[in-house]
Structure formats: structure tokens, C-alpha cells
Write a protein that holds these residues in place. Structure first.
Motif, mmCIF file in Angstrom:
data_model
loop_
_atom_site.group_PDB
_atom_site.id
_atom_site.type_symbol
_atom_site.label_atom_id
_atom_site.label_comp_id
_atom_site.label_asym_id
_atom_site.label_seq_id
_atom_site.Cartn_x
_atom_site.Cartn_y
_atom_site.Cartn_z
ATOM 1 N N PRO A 1 0.862 -1.117 -0.015
ATOM 2 C CA PRO A 1 0.027 0.113 -0.014
ATOM 3 C C PRO A 1 0.883 1.307 0.007
ATOM 4 C CG PRO A 1 -0.790 -1.634 1.793
ATOM 5 C CD PRO A 1 0.595 -1.899 1.478
ATOM 6 N N HIS A 2 0.388 2.250 -0.750
ATOM 7 C CA HIS A 2 1.217 3.472 -0.821
ATOM 8 C C HIS A 2 0.342 4.684 -0.833
ATOM 9 C CE1 HIS A 2 4.886 1.425 -1.395
ATOM 10 N NE2 HIS A 2 4.722 0.886 -2.685
ATOM 11 N N CYS B 1 5.648 9.320 0.001
ATOM 12 C CA CYS B 1 4.421 8.546 0.615
ATOM 13 C C CYS B 1 4.497 8.323 2.104
ATOM 14 C CB CYS B 1 5.052 6.759 0.135
ATOM 15 S SG CYS B 1 3.846 5.529 0.853
ATOM 16 N N ALA C 1 2.631 5.836 4.053
ATOM 17 C CA ALA C 1 2.171 4.812 4.307
ATOM 18 C C ALA C 1 3.107 4.171 5.409
ATOM 19 C CB ALA C 1 2.028 3.609 3.192
ATOM 20 N N HIS D 1 9.141 3.226 3.639
ATOM 21 C CA HIS D 1 8.268 3.878 2.615
ATOM 22 C C HIS D 1 9.011 4.903 1.959
ATOM 23 C CE1 HIS D 1 4.597 1.109 2.165
ATOM 24 N NE2 HIS D 1 5.042 0.834 3.250
ATOM 25 N N LEU E 1 10.169 6.416 -2.318
ATOM 26 C CA LEU E 1 8.957 7.267 -2.760
ATOM 27 C C LEU E 1 8.830 8.762 -2.253
ATOM 28 C CD1 LEU E 1 6.605 4.398 -2.157
ATOM 29 C CD2 LEU E 1 7.067 5.222 -4.361
HETATM 30 CU CU LIG Z 1 4.686 3.646 0.465
#
Ligand SMILES: [Cu+2]
Length: 363
Positions: A162-163, A206, A208, A214, A219
Motif C-alpha cells: 500500500p502507498h 509516500c 504509508a 516507505h 517514494l
Molecule cells: Cu509507500
């Protein structure tokens, strides 16, 4: 598993570090074999070619060899805004701008397509990192709008976890990309929409959990909001200070601006003497408290977060914690190579060091 390969390579790198003291010292072999360092920073040139000279020469000469892929190419990333590096037809798949009805006049709707995808990227010669990326690149593409524009980002998660995209800037909570309910599952998508404000140098990443994992996996990207009317014309560059924990022990082994260790040692940033140069510096380095940008033989004006049009200080070293950013402006007074690097010496030796090459007239 990619992690396994990276771990093996990382150990090899660390062994090399342990054996010779720094990436830099190891580079001499490459310099002799292929002239990889192109003379830049290779100290002790002309010294006696005995063992002692070899051990001490080229401490600033960087990593051994060159990355083979240059995909993405940090030199291209440096001056790419809103996918300007892509041919027009391909660019339109990821970025479109449409005039919005006034008042105020001149506002644009800027639409982006950003996708998350797992991808191995070469961060140092022979060292591949199993990254999580936006649009296949680390840092993600630089997004750029003018204050008051409407930004609409269609985010597709094609990755394995999940992001989200969490933008810095004014926006309502539902657009924040930071809560559990904001997570975009693999195969799903979400549209972020907000007005671009305030003007300044921002970032996106990101959000998450676990957050540090993450972010550090790749990201993140720069988000520039120009003031109405823009800033004075300049040669504009984006430098994201980042680092990589290649053996996943919560500590970084490789440092860089724009991902590839010592890239601008081998491919100096070409600039013109006398021209205004504006560097958008963003620090996303995970696991270290601060990072910094230091330029040799020069001073620059600092615009912290870029939210004011007046410079707050003039210096040759600026320190940024994770998430902080600053716009730097300067003019090169002399032709020739000018070193820039983190003033944390360890970071510089592990990849965060490069050169500007200033030239008279047309660069
Ligand atoms: Cu992520």
C-alpha cells in the motif's frame, strides 16, 4: 529476493570500505585503468607510483567505475520539470495543462498521472537497490505549478505494498495521504486535488507505514510552487539529497544527490560564468538527523522553503533536517571545477559529492 542480492553487494561494498578506508581511496585503481575520474579531485597526481602513493592518492575520486544503466539519468533529472524530459506525445500521458476560467486569469489546471512501481535501480557501480518508485524513478518526477493553479494527481498503485502521496502545502485533510484510510492498495488508485499554495519549494512522499521504510525505499520527489509572475530567469536545478540503507539495518551505506553516488564527479553540472544559477535543494535523507549542502569557492543566497522572495542569509553551507528544503541562488565568478558536497564528511565519501563545471560564454 532482491534484498538478498542487495545485501550481498552491500557486504562487498562494506568490505571494500573496511579495507581501504573510503570509497574514494578504492577509486584509484579505476582511475588508472580507465581514467574514470577524469582528473577531477584525483589528488597526488604525479606522485611516486609506489605503494604508499597508491594508498593515499585519489581520496576524493569517488566510487570505482561507473554505473552501467543511468536509468534514470541524474543529469536529466536535474533540469526536468513536469516530465519535460519526455517527447511531447509521451509527456502528454503523464502531464497536461489546461487554462481555467478567471478570475483570477492565468490559472491552470495541471493534471498528472503518477504510478508507484517496484523497480531495481543502480545507485552505485554494480550496486542495485530494490526500490519502490514513483514512475520508475528515484527521486520521483519533479512537479511544478504556479501559486493558485489547481493540481490534480491521479495516483495508481502498481507496486506490491500500500502507498500514498502526501504533499507538503495547503490542502484539506482528505487530500493528506497520511491516515490508514488514505492508503491506496496495490492495484487501486486515488485522485489528489488541491490548489497549489503557498509558493515555495515543497516535496511529496509516500506516507504509508512504516513511514521511514516507505520513504527510504525511494517514494519521494520535489514539488515546486512558483510565485505569481515567477522568479527571475535562471539556470534551474533540482537536487534531492537522499541515501540508501542497502542492507536494511537502519543505517545508510550510500549517499547522493539524485540517487547515484558520485554521479556529478563523473558528469559535472555544466553552468555558465556570470549566469544566475538557482538550485532547489530538498533533503529526504532517512536515518540521519541532518544533511547539508556545501559549495567550494563560492557563496549563495538562501531562501528557506522558498516561501519568501527575499533571501534570509548568505552562506556557503546550509543544513537541512529531513523534509526541509531551501532554494539557493548564486553566480559563478570564475571558470573551472567547483566541488559541492555534504559537509558531513562521511556522507561525501559515501557518494554525496560532485562538481559544477563553470565555463565562459555558452555552456
Ligand atoms: Cu509507500
Amino acid at each position: 529476493m532482491p534484498e538478498t542480492a542487495a545485501t550481498t553487494l552491500s557486504r562487498r561494498l562494506l568490505l571494500r570500505l573496511a579495507g581501504v578506508g573510503s570509497l574514494g581511496a578504492a577509486a584509484l585503481a579505476a582511475t588508472k585503468a580507465g581514467g574514470a575520474a577524469e582528473g577531477l579531485g584525483a589528488g597526488h597526481r604525479g606522485a611516486r607510483h609506489d605503494g604508499a602513493a597508491d594508498r593515499h592518492a585519489g581520496h576524493l575520486a569517488g566510487a570505482v567505475g561507473r554505473v552501467t544503466s543511468l536509468d534514470p539519468d541524474p543529469s536529466v533529472y536535474l533540469r526536468s520539470f513536469n516530465f519535460s524530459h519526455l517527447p511531447e506525445g509521451e509527456r502528454a500521458r503523464y502531464y497536461r495543462e489546461t487554462p481555467l476560467p478567471g478570475p483570477p486569469d492565468g490559472r491552470l489546471l495541471r493534471e498528472y498521472e503518477i504510478y508507484a512501481v517496484d523497480r531495481e535501480i543502480e545507485i552505485a557501480p554494480g550496486l542495485f537497490f530494490p526500490a519502490w518508485t514513483y514512475n520508475g524513478q528515484v527521486p520521483g518526477p519533479t512537479l511544478r505549478a504556479t501559486e493558485g493553479d489547481r493540481v490534480r494527481v491521479r495516483f495508481l498503485n502498481q507496486g506490491s505494498h500500500p502507498h500514498t502521496i502526501h504533499f507538503h502545502g495547503w490542502h484539506p485533510p482528505a487530500m493528506d495521504g497520511s491516515m490508514a484510510e488514505h492508503q491506496v492498495q496495490p492495484g487501486a488508485e486515488f485522485v489528489y486535488e488541491f490548489d497549489a499554495e503557498p509558493f515555495g519549494l515543497h516535496l511529496y512522499h509516500c506516507h504509508a507505514v512504516p513511514l521511514k521504510r516507505h520513504i527510504h525505499k525511494g517514494l519521494y520527489g520535489a514539488f515546486i510552487v512558483d510565485p505569481p509572475g515567477g522568479r527571475p530567469p535562471a539556470d534551474e536545478l533540482v537536487m534531492v539529497m537522499n541515501a540508501f540503507d542497502t542492507n536494511f539495518d537502519g543505517d545508510n551505506e550510500v549517499y547522493a544527490v539524485n540517487t547515484v553516488a558520485h554521479h556529478h564527479l563523473h558528469a559535472p553540472v555544466e553552468v555558465k560564468v556570470g549566469e544566475l544559477v538557482r538550485v532547489y535543494v530538498v533533503n529526504v535523507t532517512e536515518f540521519d538527523l541532518v544533511n547539508s549542502f556545501h559549495l567550494h569557492g563560492m557563496f549563495f543566497d538562501v531562501f528557506r522553503t522558498g516561501t519568501r522572495l527575499e533571501s534570509s542569509e548568505t552562506t556557503d553551507t546550509v543544513m537541512l533536517c529531513q523534509g526541509e528544503r531551501a532554494i539557493l541562488e548564486t553566480r559563478f565568478r570564475y571558470p573551472g571545477p567547483f566541488m559541492f558536497h555534504a559537509h558531513q564528511s562521511e556522507f561525501a565519501e559515501l557518494g554525496w559529492m560532485g562538481f559544477f563545471q563553470a565555463r565562459e560564454g555558452a555552456a
